[in-house]
Design an enzyme around this catalytic site. Sequence first.
Site, PDB file in Angstrom:
ATOM      1  N   SER A  85      -6.671   3.563 -61.919  1.00  0.00           N
ATOM      2  CA  SER A  85      -5.442   4.192 -62.400  1.00  0.00           C
ATOM      3  C   SER A  85      -5.699   5.619 -62.869  1.00  0.00           C
ATOM      4  CB  SER A  85      -4.828   3.369 -63.535  1.00  0.00           C
ATOM      5  OG  SER A  85      -5.799   3.016 -64.498  1.00  0.00           O
ATOM      6  N   GLU A  90      -9.315  -5.808 -56.359  1.00  0.00           N
ATOM      7  CA  GLU A  90      -7.940  -6.282 -56.287  1.00  0.00           C
ATOM      8  C   GLU A  90      -7.706  -7.209 -55.105  1.00  0.00           C
ATOM      9  OE1 GLU A  90      -5.009  -3.234 -56.253  1.00  0.00           O
ATOM     10  OE2 GLU A  90      -5.687  -2.323 -58.126  1.00  0.00           O
ATOM     11  N   GLU A  96      -1.229  -9.221 -63.147  1.00  0.00           N
ATOM     12  CA  GLU A  96      -0.391  -8.040 -63.384  1.00  0.00           C
ATOM     13  C   GLU A  96       1.037  -8.249 -62.896  1.00  0.00           C
ATOM     14  OE1 GLU A  96      -0.230  -3.184 -62.725  1.00  0.00           O
ATOM     15  OE2 GLU A  96      -1.983  -4.307 -62.051  1.00  0.00           O
TER      16      GLU A  96
END
Length: 349
Positions: free
Chosen positions: A86, A156, A224
Amino acid sequence: MASSLISKPKKSLSLISTAVRCMSNIPENTVYGGPKSQSPNQRVTLTQLRQKHRKGEPITMVTAYDYPSAVHLDNAGIDIALVGDSASMVVHGHDTTLPITVDQMLVHCRAVARGAKRPLLVGDLPFGSYESSTQQAVDTAVRILKEGDMDAIKLEGGSPSRITAAKAIVDAGIAVIGHVGLTPQAISVLGGFRPQGKNVVSAIKVVETAMALQEAGCFSVVLECVPPPVAAAATSALKIFTIGIGAGPYCSGQVLVYHDLLGMMQHPHHAKVTPKFCKQYGQIGEAINKALTEYKEEVTKGLFPGPSHSPYKLSSDDVDGFSKELQKLGLDHAASAAAEAAEKMEITE
């Protein structure tokens, strides 16, 4: 001579102790004669995190991208520092996490490792660094640990290739956190930053993917942007601990982005990428704007720096001598300027 011979080993032991304290991760020792069991001032370990999970104690994780933020996490006693991709959005100003490279991530990782001495350090594998093959995945993970001074990695997704990559990295001796639900690296497939698990099929997929990552050897899974019942189901189904972000209160722990939770979102770009689920525990952005505006005004009005912030002085004799030497060089205006500045500083003190 005898006393000097005795003192040398003590110095060596001190140097060894310092070196050990500066290691990225001080391993818990049950085999060798090295560091003893962990103290509160030493690096958080997976063993400690698993113990917290078993006791039902919530686990705290916060992203960090540089040395100052890492120091703040350290002082606050945060359990896990995540060097997230991020940074692509928060630090580098991109609209997605996709552009950031491994080399850029390594710079962030090393800076965080220098500042955070207590939390477990986890580095994200950026998009494009582990999808091609298990060998690529392992090689990148090794770099994150060896060159980035991290203790673990996060990747991920839960596609078969990602599960295989996770298993290969674990088999290589590297601790892995999985990540399911909204996976920002997959926005091309997801159609943007969209919550997941909002219907039966999608909700079951979240739980099954989390279980597959556990089977692959992950020690934790980030959930998430999923509904709280989905996160609760996944947390209940798993033996490993879950970390929620926009997933409600029923996870084993929580993670937020450093800049988001501090309220450093005054710029339109930051405001655009601030998630709805984030609680702002401060208004640091407003404080920064206020400080910078005041600084600009004081400089513009000639109020800063004043005498109290101009600490380096010349004695009156040195001022006279300095002026005379400038005059010898034909710099009369410079000599006058120096004398005038010295006089004003004396008057305003």
